[in-house]
Design a protein around this motif. Structure first.
Motif, PDB file in Angstrom:
ATOM      1  N   SER A   1       0.834  -1.206   0.000  1.00  0.00           N
ATOM      2  CA  SER A   1       0.000   0.000   0.000  1.00  0.00           C
ATOM      3  C   SER A   1       0.870   1.257   0.000  1.00  0.00           C
ATOM      4  O   SER A   1       2.094   1.176  -0.061  1.00  0.00           O
ATOM      5  CB  SER A   1      -0.929  -0.009   1.219  1.00  0.00           C
ATOM      6  OG  SER A   1      -0.185  -0.067   2.421  1.00  0.00           O
ATOM      7  N   GLN A   2       0.190   2.400   0.075  1.00  0.00           N
ATOM      8  CA  GLN A   2       0.808   3.736   0.070  1.00  0.00           C
ATOM      9  C   GLN A   2       1.566   4.023  -1.227  1.00  0.00           C
ATOM     10  O   GLN A   2       2.797   4.015  -1.269  1.00  0.00           O
ATOM     11  CB  GLN A   2       1.737   3.932   1.271  1.00  0.00           C
ATOM     12  CG  GLN A   2       1.018   4.003   2.594  1.00  0.00           C
ATOM     13  CD  GLN A   2       1.927   4.457   3.732  1.00  0.00           C
ATOM     14  OE1 GLN A   2       3.086   4.798   3.539  1.00  0.00           O
ATOM     15  NE2 GLN A   2       1.389   4.467   4.940  1.00  0.00           N
TER      16      GLN A   2
ATOM     17  N   ARG B   1       5.168   2.260  -0.963  1.00  0.00           N
ATOM     18  CA  ARG B   1       6.074   2.548   0.145  1.00  0.00           C
ATOM     19  C   ARG B   1       5.894   1.645   1.361  1.00  0.00           C
ATOM     20  O   ARG B   1       6.680   1.712   2.295  1.00  0.00           O
ATOM     21  CB  ARG B   1       5.891   4.010   0.577  1.00  0.00           C
ATOM     22  CG  ARG B   1       6.179   5.020  -0.523  1.00  0.00           C
ATOM     23  CD  ARG B   1       5.938   6.430  -0.085  1.00  0.00           C
ATOM     24  NE  ARG B   1       6.775   6.779   1.069  1.00  0.00           N
ATOM     25  CZ  ARG B   1       6.708   7.941   1.703  1.00  0.00           C
ATOM     26  NH1 ARG B   1       5.835   8.854   1.302  1.00  0.00           N
ATOM     27  NH2 ARG B   1       7.495   8.190   2.728  1.00  0.00           N
ATOM     28  N   GLN B   2       4.875   0.801   1.378  1.00  0.00           N
ATOM     29  CA  GLN B   2       4.617   0.025   2.587  1.00  0.00           C
ATOM     30  C   GLN B   2       4.159  -1.387   2.245  1.00  0.00           C
ATOM     31  O   GLN B   2       3.448  -1.605   1.261  1.00  0.00           O
ATOM     32  CB  GLN B   2       3.545   0.715   3.436  1.00  0.00           C
ATOM     33  CG  GLN B   2       3.178  -0.036   4.718  1.00  0.00           C
ATOM     34  CD  GLN B   2       2.275   0.782   5.607  1.00  0.00           C
ATOM     35  OE1 GLN B   2       2.707   1.645   6.350  1.00  0.00           O
ATOM     36  NE2 GLN B   2       0.982   0.515   5.515  1.00  0.00           N
TER      37      GLN B   2
ATOM     38  N   ARG C   1      -3.886  -0.217  -3.628  1.00  0.00           N
ATOM     39  CA  ARG C   1      -3.205  -1.252  -2.851  1.00  0.00           C
ATOM     40  C   ARG C   1      -3.260  -2.566  -3.620  1.00  0.00           C
ATOM     41  O   ARG C   1      -4.077  -2.727  -4.533  1.00  0.00           O
ATOM     42  CB  ARG C   1      -3.839  -1.404  -1.466  1.00  0.00           C
ATOM     43  CG  ARG C   1      -5.246  -1.942  -1.457  1.00  0.00           C
ATOM     44  CD  ARG C   1      -5.854  -1.906  -0.068  1.00  0.00           C
ATOM     45  NE  ARG C   1      -5.942  -0.550   0.437  1.00  0.00           N
ATOM     46  CZ  ARG C   1      -6.943   0.278   0.150  1.00  0.00           C
ATOM     47  NH1 ARG C   1      -7.916  -0.099  -0.652  1.00  0.00           N
ATOM     48  NH2 ARG C   1      -6.985   1.491   0.647  1.00  0.00           N
TER      49      ARG C   1
ATOM     50  N   GLN D   1       8.631  -0.222   5.487  1.00  0.00           N
ATOM     51  CA  GLN D   1       8.318   1.075   4.897  1.00  0.00           C
ATOM     52  C   GLN D   1       9.539   1.560   4.143  1.00  0.00           C
ATOM     53  O   GLN D   1      10.679   1.323   4.568  1.00  0.00           O
ATOM     54  CB  GLN D   1       7.903   2.089   5.963  1.00  0.00           C
ATOM     55  CG  GLN D   1       6.506   1.843   6.517  1.00  0.00           C
ATOM     56  CD  GLN D   1       6.067   2.956   7.440  1.00  0.00           C
ATOM     57  OE1 GLN D   1       6.786   3.334   8.354  1.00  0.00           O
ATOM     58  NE2 GLN D   1       4.876   3.485   7.209  1.00  0.00           N
TER      59      GLN D   1
ATOM     60  N   HIS E   1       6.852  -6.272   8.433  1.00  0.00           N
ATOM     61  CA  HIS E   1       6.335  -4.982   7.980  1.00  0.00           C
ATOM     62  C   HIS E   1       7.507  -4.144   7.511  1.00  0.00           C
ATOM     63  O   HIS E   1       8.569  -4.130   8.146  1.00  0.00           O
ATOM     64  CB  HIS E   1       5.594  -4.272   9.115  1.00  0.00           C
ATOM     65  CG  HIS E   1       5.125  -2.899   8.767  1.00  0.00           C
ATOM     66  ND1 HIS E   1       5.859  -1.771   9.028  1.00  0.00           N
ATOM     67  CD2 HIS E   1       3.991  -2.475   8.159  1.00  0.00           C
ATOM     68  CE1 HIS E   1       5.193  -0.703   8.602  1.00  0.00           C
ATOM     69  NE2 HIS E   1       4.066  -1.107   8.074  1.00  0.00           N
TER      70      HIS E   1
ATOM     71  N   SER F   1      11.367   4.967   2.356  1.00  0.00           N
ATOM     72  CA  SER F   1      11.393   6.428   2.265  1.00  0.00           C
ATOM     73  C   SER F   1      11.440   6.853   0.799  1.00  0.00           C
ATOM     74  O   SER F   1      11.517   6.018  -0.110  1.00  0.00           O
ATOM     75  CB  SER F   1      12.606   6.971   3.001  1.00  0.00           C
ATOM     76  OG  SER F   1      13.799   6.645   2.295  1.00  0.00           O
TER      77      SER F   1
ATOM     78  N   ARG G   1       3.473   5.929  -4.093  1.00  0.00           N
ATOM     79  CA  ARG G   1       4.349   7.087  -4.015  1.00  0.00           C
ATOM     80  C   ARG G   1       3.738   8.316  -4.670  1.00  0.00           C
ATOM     81  O   ARG G   1       3.947   9.437  -4.215  1.00  0.00           O
ATOM     82  CB  ARG G   1       5.693   6.770  -4.681  1.00  0.00           C
ATOM     83  CG  ARG G   1       6.531   5.769  -3.896  1.00  0.00           C
ATOM     84  CD  ARG G   1       7.865   5.481  -4.582  1.00  0.00           C
ATOM     85  NE  ARG G   1       8.671   4.593  -3.755  1.00  0.00           N
ATOM     86  CZ  ARG G   1       9.465   5.003  -2.766  1.00  0.00           C
ATOM     87  NH1 ARG G   1       9.568   6.296  -2.510  1.00  0.00           N
ATOM     88  NH2 ARG G   1      10.160   4.144  -2.053  1.00  0.00           N
TER      89      ARG G   1
ATOM     90  N   THR H   1      12.766   0.795   6.477  1.00  0.00           N
ATOM     91  CA  THR H   1      12.441   0.513   7.874  1.00  0.00           C
ATOM     92  C   THR H   1      11.772  -0.851   7.898  1.00  0.00           C
ATOM     93  O   THR H   1      10.733  -1.041   7.266  1.00  0.00           O
ATOM     94  CB  THR H   1      11.492   1.579   8.453  1.00  0.00           C
ATOM     95  OG1 THR H   1      12.117   2.864   8.354  1.00  0.00           O
ATOM     96  CG2 THR H   1      11.181   1.292   9.916  1.00  0.00           C
TER      97      THR H   1
ATOM     98  N   GLN I   1       2.849  -5.197   4.341  1.00  0.00           N
ATOM     99  CA  GLN I   1       2.543  -5.982   5.543  1.00  0.00           C
ATOM    100  C   GLN I   1       2.370  -7.423   5.104  1.00  0.00           C
ATOM    101  O   GLN I   1       1.449  -7.729   4.341  1.00  0.00           O
ATOM    102  CB  GLN I   1       1.265  -5.466   6.215  1.00  0.00           C
ATOM    103  CG  GLN I   1       0.917  -6.157   7.515  1.00  0.00           C
ATOM    104  CD  GLN I   1       1.755  -5.645   8.686  1.00  0.00           C
ATOM    105  OE1 GLN I   1       2.041  -4.460   8.757  1.00  0.00           O
ATOM    106  NE2 GLN I   1       2.133  -6.523   9.590  1.00  0.00           N
TER     107      GLN I   1
END
Length: 394
Positions: free
Chosen positions: A25-26, A82-83, A36, A96, A94, A98, A28, A104, A85
């Motif tokens: 998801s998320q 960017r994410q 998603r 993330q 999980h 940048s 850019r 991360t 799960q």
């Protein structure tokens, strides 16, 4: 963890058959219509695949990929999202990313989970098989002992598919007052009774549902069934979609197989009532077919059959687009399998009150200009629409 290490970890997840489910998801870019992607393993003809479900703003698409193909697809998605799960057999992770692809990453052990790989596993229905349901028995879908009658099995599947859409929509309904629902063109009312049973009897919602149809004898029969079942908050009235004046605000509007512009009338009424949920299965889309005059599409439109199908698809696309321009999030979804009926597209719309962008307005204008048509629904919503000339959008 470095970016290359993340890609390798995800590749290992796929190749080692660790995946249970995942969500990417998320996006850019805000302009990305793909919101998603959900992943799950499936077994197709005895071979392990990963099913990718792409959730766009208005539609969903699916793709089944081999492990090697899935790894390539994942790497491409990491460039634009960017994410992530991931639920794995014995852990969950999980991550993330940048703007500069700094990672991360977290992974923790969990209880071991079983993976259901069968792509064609037995369907789990909202209304379970072989359990007596009063309205299904009364309407002749089930026998007294709860067995679905063979000749009514397609109807049973249709009812359950409809309830899946209702289940997805519950979060948009109020919980602190009576939920007001209108079903235009309710007909024999299989789905109207299903709606009442699911929301009131199963979920405990305080509802007031009205089924509206022009056929007096059908309405009288349905009203009698509702009385027999003790469905006190379900009523049936004789009336026309465009003339119904019984409400000033409605939470959900359902319209199934309303012919031609009757669907547009129902959608427009729903918008004016501020309905939080709209569920509509259109029928007999003829209005746009009569207007179509697009020389650049003559390769298609010279064939009557293709023109009819194109006009129907364009009509429903326009309806979803117009709902988006007046504050709804609208999707076109498959209602039931094509083998049962060609009229299988459902328009599902949720009220967001989000203001449309100039780009979205211009896109609609460009499309209707291509078709050289003025859709009926546009006229019905003209006082709420602000349209943008494509030349004004750079």
């Amino acid at each position: 963890m470095e970016y290359t290490e993340l890609k390798q970890r995800l590749a290992d997840v796929i190749h080692q058959n660790e995946l249970v489910t995942a969500t990417i998801s998320q996006p850019r870019l805000k302009s990305n219509d793909l919101r998603r992607i959900k992943l799950k393993p499936v077994l197709l003809k005895g071979e392990y695949h990963i099913q990718f479900e792409y959730q766009f703003e208005r539609v969903m698409k699916h793709k089944n990929l081999t492990s090697d193909e899935a790894v390539i697809e994942l790497e491409e998605l990491l460039e634009t999202f960017r994410q992530g799960q991931f639920q794995l057999k014995a852990s969950e992770l999980h991550f993330q990313l940048s703007k500069k692809f700094k990672v991360t990453f977290k992974e923790r052990e969990t209880a071991v989970k079983q993976v259901q790989l069968s792509h064609n596993r037995e369907k789990q229905y909202v209304l379970p098989l072989d359990e007596p349901v009063p309205f299904l028995i009364r309407l002749g879908v089930q026998s007294e002992d709860g067995k679905v009658k063979r000749q009514k099995y397609d109807k049973f599947k249709q009812i359950n598919r409809f309830l899946e859409f209702i289940e997805d929509s519950i979060k948009h309904l109020p919980t602190d007052r009576t939920v007001r629902i209108l079903d235009f063109g309710s007909g024999k009312s299989y789905l109207t009774f299903a709606l009442y049973h699911f929301l009131h009897e199963m979920k405990g919602y305080d509802v007031h549902i009205t089924g509206l149809d022009l056929k007096k004898e059908v309405i009288e029969e349905c009203a009698g069934i509702a009385r027999d079942l003790g469905y006190e908050r379900l009523e049936f009235l004789v009336g026309d979609i465009n003339e119904f004046e019984g409400e000033t605000a409605v939470d959900m509007v359902v319209t199934l197989h309303a012919c031609d512009v009757a669907t547009d009338m129902a959608l427009a009424r729903a918008v004016r009532w501020g309905a939080k949920v709209i569920l509509s299965v259109p029928c007999c889309q003829k209005e746009l077919n009569r207007q179509l005059e697009a020389p650049s599409l003559d390769v298609m439109l010279q064939h009557g059959l293709i023109k009819e199908r194109f006009a129907a698809l364009a009509t429903d696309s326009i309806r979803a687009e117009l709902l988006g321009l007046v504050g709804y999030e609208a999707q076109l979804l498959e209602f039931i399998d094509m083998e049962h009926t060609p009229k299988n597209i459902l328009i599902r719309a949720y009220l967001t009150n989000r203001e449309a962008t100039d780009e979205a307005r211009a896109r609609y204008v460009a499309f209707k200009t291509l078709l050289n048509a003025t859709p009926f629904l546009e006229g019905q919503l003209s006082d709420r629409l602000v349209l943008t000339d494509p030349q004004d959008v750079k």
